[in-house]
Design a protein around this motif. Sequence first.
Motif, PDB file in Angstrom:
ATOM      1  N   LEU A  61       0.838  -1.195   0.000  1.00 38.33           N
ATOM      2  CA  LEU A  61       0.000   0.000   0.000  1.00 38.33           C
ATOM      3  C   LEU A  61       0.875   1.248   0.000  1.00 38.33           C
ATOM      4  O   LEU A  61       2.101   1.167  -0.051  1.00 38.33           O
ATOM      5  CB  LEU A  61      -0.918  -0.020   1.221  1.00 38.33           C
TER       6      LEU A  61
ATOM      7  N   SER B 282      -5.937   3.182   0.187  1.00 39.94           N
ATOM      8  CA  SER B 282      -4.650   3.475  -0.435  1.00 39.94           C
ATOM      9  C   SER B 282      -4.895   3.940  -1.863  1.00 39.94           C
ATOM     10  O   SER B 282      -5.778   3.419  -2.550  1.00 39.94           O
ATOM     11  CB  SER B 282      -3.758   2.226  -0.443  1.00 39.94           C
TER      12      SER B 282
ATOM     13  N   VAL C   5      -1.792   0.373  -5.022  1.00 42.52           N
ATOM     14  CA  VAL C   5      -1.687  -0.965  -4.434  1.00 42.52           C
ATOM     15  C   VAL C   5      -0.917  -1.857  -5.404  1.00 42.52           C
ATOM     16  O   VAL C   5      -1.158  -1.821  -6.619  1.00 42.52           O
ATOM     17  CB  VAL C   5      -3.080  -1.586  -4.175  1.00 42.52           C
TER      18      VAL C   5
END
Length: 255
Positions: free
Chosen positions: A193, A218, A221
């Motif tokens: 993340l 996030s 990723v």
Amino acid sequence: PRQADSHTGVTVTHLTVLTNPTAGHAAAQAAEAAITHLRARGLTVTHHAASSASESHALAQEAARTGARGIVAAGGDGLVSIALQAVASTPIALGVIPIGTGNDCARMLDIPLGDPVAAAEVIATGNIRVIDAGRIQYDGTTTWFATVVASGFDSLVNDRANRMRWPRGRRRYDIAMALEAAKLRPLPFRIELDDQVIETDVTLGTHVDLPEVSTFRSRRVRLSAADITAYADGDPVAPLPVDIEVVPGALSVFA
């Protein structure tokens, strides 16, 4: 990526509509009803009935290159994804006439289901929203998506369903899910993340409120796991690892 960022004041009078002639008679009738309504509302429609996904992709890309202001997918999520690849990160608006099984993109955009004329009216009204889109990168290739990327148990179910020739429709996925659930096992994943790295065994989480399910926010990723395919908007993209990011304001949609 779901949130709307803004509305545009662009007027679209010319549309390219993509259909899938192999989808069956009912789907063809639904698509024709939508096209007839668009033309009745004064829009100029160029209709492309492609015989394969690769031909649909080529037609969508050509429409984008030659000045189309709106590209409409009259079909299922697979056809919507093909149109999305042509319009993402451009001013061209995506229209959706949901004539498929899942219709996830249409649901996300609140497009009427089961009524192709009502869905066409959303396009004819001309309201265009600018929303975020997702982008997957792998081996130098980019795929855009509008709703979700899935990997893990979902991927295994989709892999099995795609190998099955019977039954058709949602029942095939129900059977594939039961067969995969019978041999459910933890899957080792590495999840990178924005601010942390998670290495964990992943099983099946059916709802984000369950105590066994962890959620993270996030912008970027990276997913890594052995023998797992990433699916975007229901279609297979690539084996992991893949890099995924949210691109603000990358997609214009009729909604």
